[in-house]
Design a protein around this motif. Sequence first.
Motif, PDB file in Angstrom:
ATOM      1  N   GLU A   6      29.155  49.047  39.138  1.00  0.00           N
ATOM      2  CA  GLU A   6      30.509  49.563  39.452  1.00  0.00           C
ATOM      3  C   GLU A   6      30.876  50.857  38.739  1.00  0.00           C
ATOM      4  OE1 GLU A   6      33.111  46.425  37.996  1.00  0.00           O
ATOM      5  OE2 GLU A   6      33.153  47.294  35.982  1.00  0.00           O
ATOM      6  N   ASP A  75      31.704  53.827  48.528  1.00  0.00           N
ATOM      7  CA  ASP A  75      32.996  53.145  48.392  1.00  0.00           C
ATOM      8  C   ASP A  75      34.141  54.107  48.679  1.00  0.00           C
ATOM      9  OD1 ASP A  75      35.171  51.623  47.523  1.00  0.00           O
ATOM     10  OD2 ASP A  75      34.255  51.020  45.630  1.00  0.00           O
ATOM     11  N   ILE A 120      30.141  45.765  53.316  1.00  0.00           N
ATOM     12  CA  ILE A 120      31.078  44.839  52.677  1.00  0.00           C
ATOM     13  C   ILE A 120      32.315  44.780  53.568  1.00  0.00           C
ATOM     14  CG2 ILE A 120      32.573  44.402  50.668  1.00  0.00           C
ATOM     15  CD1 ILE A 120      30.492  45.762  48.911  1.00  0.00           C
ATOM     16  N   ASP A 160      34.012  39.969  51.319  1.00  0.00           N
ATOM     17  CA  ASP A 160      34.740  40.032  50.047  1.00  0.00           C
ATOM     18  C   ASP A 160      36.114  39.406  50.273  1.00  0.00           C
ATOM     19  OD1 ASP A 160      36.274  40.693  47.838  1.00  0.00           O
ATOM     20  OD2 ASP A 160      35.402  42.684  47.607  1.00  0.00           O
ATOM     21  N   SER A 197      37.194  42.160  38.455  1.00  0.00           N
ATOM     22  CA  SER A 197      38.367  42.527  37.658  1.00  0.00           C
ATOM     23  C   SER A 197      39.688  41.924  38.140  1.00  0.00           C
ATOM     24  CB  SER A 197      38.469  44.037  37.554  1.00  0.00           C
ATOM     25  OG  SER A 197      38.244  44.616  38.803  1.00  0.00           O
ATOM     26  N   LYS A 207      37.925  39.943  29.819  1.00  0.00           N
ATOM     27  CA  LYS A 207      36.457  39.902  29.985  1.00  0.00           C
ATOM     28  C   LYS A 207      35.938  38.468  30.027  1.00  0.00           C
ATOM     29  CE  LYS A 207      35.449  44.296  30.070  1.00  0.00           C
ATOM     30  NZ  LYS A 207      35.586  45.205  28.961  1.00  0.00           N
ATOM     31  N   ASN A 231      27.510  46.078  30.650  1.00  0.00           N
ATOM     32  CA  ASN A 231      28.326  45.278  29.729  1.00  0.00           C
ATOM     33  C   ASN A 231      27.496  44.085  29.277  1.00  0.00           C
ATOM     34  OD1 ASN A 231      30.105  42.957  29.056  1.00  0.00           O
ATOM     35  ND2 ASN A 231      31.682  44.514  29.272  1.00  0.00           N
TER      36      ASN A 231
HETATM   37  N1  THG Z   1      35.773  44.843  46.045  1.00  0.00           N
HETATM   38  C1  THG Z   1      35.117  45.836  46.686  1.00  0.00           C
HETATM   39  N2  THG Z   1      34.999  47.075  46.146  1.00  0.00           N
HETATM   40  C2  THG Z   1      35.590  47.354  44.959  1.00  0.00           C
HETATM   41  C3  THG Z   1      36.288  46.351  44.264  1.00  0.00           C
HETATM   42  C4  THG Z   1      36.369  45.056  44.834  1.00  0.00           C
HETATM   43  N3  THG Z   1      35.495  48.612  44.439  1.00  0.00           N
HETATM   44  C5  THG Z   1      36.256  48.975  43.286  1.00  0.00           C
HETATM   45  C6  THG Z   1      36.447  47.800  42.340  1.00  0.00           C
HETATM   46  N4  THG Z   1      36.861  46.639  43.050  1.00  0.00           N
HETATM   47  C7  THG Z   1      35.161  47.496  41.606  1.00  0.00           C
HETATM   48  N5  THG Z   1      34.846  48.563  40.701  1.00  0.00           N
HETATM   49  C8  THG Z   1      35.339  48.616  39.393  1.00  0.00           C
HETATM   50  C9  THG Z   1      34.974  49.717  38.635  1.00  0.00           C
HETATM   51  C10 THG Z   1      35.368  49.800  37.307  1.00  0.00           C
HETATM   52  C11 THG Z   1      36.134  48.787  36.740  1.00  0.00           C
HETATM   53  C12 THG Z   1      36.517  47.709  37.512  1.00  0.00           C
HETATM   54  C13 THG Z   1      36.112  47.616  38.846  1.00  0.00           C
HETATM   55  C14 THG Z   1      36.502  48.849  35.306  1.00  0.00           C
HETATM   56  N6  THG Z   1      35.621  49.293  34.422  1.00  0.00           N
HETATM   57  C15 THG Z   1      35.871  49.406  33.002  1.00  0.00           C
HETATM   58  C16 THG Z   1      35.152  50.630  32.461  1.00  0.00           C
HETATM   59  O1  THG Z   1      34.056  50.935  32.923  1.00  0.00           O
HETATM   60  O2  THG Z   1      35.704  51.241  31.565  1.00  0.00           O
HETATM   61  C17 THG Z   1      35.408  48.188  32.223  1.00  0.00           C
HETATM   62  C18 THG Z   1      34.092  47.630  32.671  1.00  0.00           C
HETATM   63  C19 THG Z   1      33.585  46.472  31.833  1.00  0.00           C
HETATM   64  O3  THG Z   1      33.117  46.696  30.713  1.00  0.00           O
HETATM   65  O4  THG Z   1      33.601  45.307  32.329  1.00  0.00           O
HETATM   66  O5  THG Z   1      37.584  48.428  34.919  1.00  0.00           O
HETATM   67  O6  THG Z   1      36.968  44.116  44.280  1.00  0.00           O
HETATM   68  N7  THG Z   1      34.523  45.570  47.858  1.00  0.00           N
END
Ligand code: THG
Length: 269
Positions: A6, A75, A120, A160, A197, A207, A231
């Motif tokens: 992500e 995305d 997705i 999803d 998240s 977390k 992570n």
């Molecule tokens: N479904 C679908 N696509 C998606 C999402 C979903 N795309 C966007 C999102 N949700 C998923 N992507 C993220 C990207 C970053 C974070 C959360 C969701 C995020 N990252 C923090 C960081 O990198 O600083 C912490 C990461 C960690 O350590 O866990 O918050 O639901 N189809």
Amino acid sequence: MIIIGEKINGTIPSVKNAIEHKDEEFIRNLAVKQVEAGADYLDICASTAPDVEIETLKWLMDIVQKAVETPLCIDSPNPRILEQVFPYAKRPGLINSVSEEGGKCEIIYPMIKGTEWQVIALTCDDKGIPKDVQTRVAITKIIVEKALKYDIEPDRIHIDPLVLALSVDNQSLLNFVETLKAVKKLYPSIKVTSGLSNISFGMPLRKVVNQHFLALAMYEGMDSAIIDPCNRDILATLLTTKALLGQDRLCREFSNAYRKKKIGPVVAS
Ligand code: THG
């Protein structure tokens, strides 16, 4: 478990900054690190103003595809943008996403027809995100039936179910699981995915909540997840759960990850 990394997402402040400063090295590093941690796909989300989203996505895709061979998960909430950048992907990956909103399927399905691309599909429509299982399943049916018209089989679709925050909906995980079971009963080869998240929104220890959601959802048969594979805690949950569910022969992946201390010791000894 299919891991969708992500981290290349403009909603993350450090990534937004790298996009603004055209910091190629920062993006390349995120791609390499996630692949080293086991990502099967790399989510690429610009999250910029619409007028620069296409050029930003192209820039990100170019850097990532030069650095790694891992397929992309492109995305964007806008299907017209996905359509514009699609030709720049070097190999089949994932489109993130379609839904029953604003004719998205009608734009994306013809584009991926006859290819190996997967998609997705969010279980929402013009009325928004449903809270109940029944509507999620009904939307899935529409999305899958439309896909079949383009010879896109259910095994290329990751549903999803858009998990709601547990703090808002106490039944959120349970509804996710019920949706997963219902759509798999209808279409045994379909895949179910989720981000991690949303479930913990508004809660302390986010977390920890995310990790337990991951373990429980994997137990129920979730096929892929959009996570941060770098992570350490999330990856530990994922690898432990895989081993416990008999998906890691001789616990080899688990042992390789921790005996050699590639990821860092989880248990002090
Ligand atoms: N479904 C679908 N696509 C998606 C999402 C979903 N795309 C966007 C999102 N949700 C998923 N992507 C993220 C990207 C970053 C974070 C959360 C969701 C995020 N990252 C923090 C960081 O990198 O600083 C912490 C990461 C960690 O350590 O866990 O918050 O639901 N189809």
